[in-house]
Every structure is written in structure tokens, then in C-alpha cells.
Scaffold this active site. Structure first.
Site, PDB file in Angstrom:
ATOM      1  N   ASP A  37      35.562  23.604  79.038  1.00  0.00           N
ATOM      2  CA  ASP A  37      36.094  22.701  78.012  1.00  0.00           C
ATOM      3  C   ASP A  37      35.051  22.553  76.905  1.00  0.00           C
ATOM      4  OD1 ASP A  37      37.127  20.695  76.465  1.00  0.00           O
ATOM      5  OD2 ASP A  37      37.152  19.169  78.055  1.00  0.00           O
ATOM      6  N   THR A 102      39.674  29.396  58.533  1.00  0.00           N
ATOM      7  CA  THR A 102      41.024  29.637  58.023  1.00  0.00           C
ATOM      8  C   THR A 102      41.150  29.373  56.526  1.00  0.00           C
ATOM      9  OG1 THR A 102      43.306  28.759  58.171  1.00  0.00           O
ATOM     10  CG2 THR A 102      41.548  27.260  58.741  1.00  0.00           C
ATOM     11  N   TYR A 126      45.145  20.243  60.364  1.00  0.00           N
ATOM     12  CA  TYR A 126      44.552  21.500  60.839  1.00  0.00           C
ATOM     13  C   TYR A 126      43.434  21.953  59.900  1.00  0.00           C
ATOM     14  CZ  TYR A 126      44.086  26.507  61.774  1.00  0.00           C
ATOM     15  OH  TYR A 126      43.580  27.756  62.042  1.00  0.00           O
ATOM     16  N   LYS A 130      39.396  22.032  60.745  1.00  0.00           N
ATOM     17  CA  LYS A 130      38.657  23.307  60.699  1.00  0.00           C
ATOM     18  C   LYS A 130      37.484  23.213  59.716  1.00  0.00           C
ATOM     19  CE  LYS A 130      39.410  26.719  62.596  1.00  0.00           C
ATOM     20  NZ  LYS A 130      38.869  27.191  63.903  1.00  0.00           N
ATOM     21  N   TRP A 151      46.750  34.794  57.950  1.00  0.00           N
ATOM     22  CA  TRP A 151      47.909  35.564  58.397  1.00  0.00           C
ATOM     23  C   TRP A 151      47.494  36.587  59.450  1.00  0.00           C
ATOM     24  CZ3 TRP A 151      51.877  36.703  53.912  1.00  0.00           C
ATOM     25  CH2 TRP A 151      52.235  35.501  53.291  1.00  0.00           C
TER      26      TRP A 151
END
Length: 282
Positions: A37, A102, A126, A130, A151
Site C-alpha cells: 500500500d 498527466t 484527478y 496528480k 491518451w
């Protein structure tokens, strides 16, 4: 022999790195949430100190946009604090650290590709989680590579496989003609990462396959490469299938890779063809 610890090893990019890596060149520690974890600081530190990896590649993350919006605490725990914990280990044992990120760290309002020097302005939980992960990595380690892509497709649940599934079931598709990005093969991203970790060119990188298209054009190319057909129409994002409230314009410029002449990503249609050929063989 170099020791590499890959977290999120069962995901698209973790799987691709394992496929591309030469097992004779590296000792690999693969962990996913079942084994370790990353949000548990003590567990992460113990594992890192026991195995002392030369490189940590963090592919772990909550990437489901809807889940992040519904459970922001979970998103920040995994995407931000998980990255922090791995950074602490990297600093403690002197590892190089690769943090996967991202295009969602940007707002998608640009009309030209984003470079690494453009200001981030994420609009989703999100994207914000990030970015927080990126910031922790930059704060706690100096030997880091933050790699942003978009993508991405590979083995697992992604746009390419969903389009092919729709074609198989002859399910008509309405796809966004106003969302733009650069489809990027997980395998090509893996090859870049393995190239980067052999260098000391630390910093933030944009790494996508070359070229850009809309979601609708991407789906057309997927079907063409697979030799399949399905009824499709081009629509705005809000009426589309298989698309979420992601940045409308997600095109990244591989600016740093280009100006230091470090690595050239392939053209997106070529990569897609390679992926389709491998699917058929597999």
C-alpha cells in the site's frame, strides 16, 4: 545489475515496462496494491530500505475521473501522498524516481500544445491530485523524472479496447469531435522511461507520440487498423460515449526531449499499428 521497483506494476504502463525490460539487465521488484500500500508511509519506507532500489518508477494511481470526483480523499491519498512516500524512500536510499503524470494538470483551454514551461491549472480532482504528487516528488527528491503523457493505451481498460469492443458487439458510437490529444502507446512510453533512467537529465518531461487528432478521428484510425467497422458519428463531448470531462485540448509538446535532443517518440499512427499487430498475434 540495476534494481528497479515498479509500483502499480499491473497497470498499463507497469505491464508495458515489464514487457520492454530485459530481465538480464535489471532486477525487478513489481508491487501493486495487493502486495504493498503506497499510502502507508511505514510500509513503503520498510520495503524501500530492505530492497534499496536504484530506480523507483511510480505507475500507481487512481485514474478514474468519476471516482476521483466522488472520493477526493482517496484520490489525494494515492496520487499525492503515495508519490510523497515513494519520494521519501528515493531520497533516503539515493534512488532515481520516475513519477508518471498527466495532461490533466492543464486546463485544456489552450489552442497550442502545452510545453513543460506552461503553468498548470487543473480543473478536476484527478488533475489536482496528480499535480500535488508531482510537487511532492520535486520537493523531496532531486534525482527525479516527472513524465506527463496523455491518451495512453496498452493492455487493460482504455479507449482503444473500448472502441474494439463496441465494433465486436456492433454497438453504435457517438464520439467527441471537440476533444484533442496525442494517442500514446504504453509500450512507447515504457521505452522512453527506460531510456531516461540511464541518464542524469532530471526534470519534467512531456512524452506523447507525435501528431494529434480528435477522439472521433482516433476511433476511425483504430477501426481502420483493426479492419473493422461500426456505426459512428461525431458529436460534442457532452453527447459523446467513452469520453469524460477531461481537458478539451490535451495536446502536449515534447519540448524538452526535443531541445536537448534526448529521445524522439514515434508517430501515433505507427504506434497504434504496432499495438494492433501485437493484439492479433497475442
Amino acid at each position: 545489475m540495476i534494481k528497479i521497483w515498479i509500483t502499480g506494476a499491473n497497470g498499463q504502463i507497469g505491464t508495458a515496462i515489464n514487457e520492454v525490460l530485459d530481465p538480464l539487465e535489471a532486477e525487478i521488484f513489481n508491487t501493486d496494491k495487493e502486495e504493498l500500500d503506497i499510502t502507508d508511509t511505514e510500509e513503503v519506507l520498510n520495503f524501500g530500505e530492505m530492497n534499496r532500489p536504484d530506480v523507483i518508477i511510480n505507475c500507481a494511481g487512481i485514474v478514474d475521473l468519476n471516482l476521483c470526483e466522488k472520493e477526493p480523499e482517496l484520490a489525494y491519498r494515492v496520487n499525492a501522498l503515495g508519490a510523497r512516500n515513494l519520494s521519501l524512500v528515493a531520497r533516503k536510499v539515493g534512488s532515481k524516481m520516475v513519477q508518471l503524470s498527466t495532461d490533466d494538470v492543464f486546463d485544456g483551454l489552450s489552442k497550442t500544445p502545452y510545453s513543460e514551461f506552461d503553468d498548470t491549472n487543473p480543473k478536476t480532482v484527478y488533475g489536482r491530485s496528480k499535480r500535488a504528487g508531482e510537487n511532492y516528488v520535486k520537493e523531496f527528491t532531486h534525482k527525479h523524472f516527472v513524465v506527463r503523457s496523455n491518451w495512453v493505451y496498452g493492455r487493460g481498460n482504455n479507449f482503444v479496447n473500448k472502441v474494439l469492443e463496441a465494433a465486436k458487439n456492433q454497438t453504435p458510437l457517438a464520439l467527441a469531435s471537440d476533444q484533442f490529444g496525442s494517442p500514446t502507446s504504453a509500450k512507447d512510453l515504457a521505452r522512453l522511461i527506460l531510456h531516461l533512467i540511464k541518464t542524469n537529465e532530471y526534470g519534467t518531461y512531456h512524452a506523447t507520440c507525435q501528431g494529434m487528432c480528435s477522439r472521433y478521428e482516433f476511433a476511425q484510425e483504430i477501426l481502420k487498423a483493426a479492419g473493422k467497422e461500426v456505426e459512428m458519428k461525431a458529436v460534442p463531448t457532452k453527447e459523446s460515449d467513452l469520453s469524460y470531462a477531461r481537458p478539451a485540448y490535451a495536446v502536449l509538446d515534447n519540448f524538452i526531449l526535443r531541445i536537448i535532443d534526448l529521445y524522439q517518440m514515434p508517430e501515433w499512427k505507427e504506434s497504434l499499428q504496432e499495438y494492433m499487430n501485437e493484439r492479433e498475434e497475442g
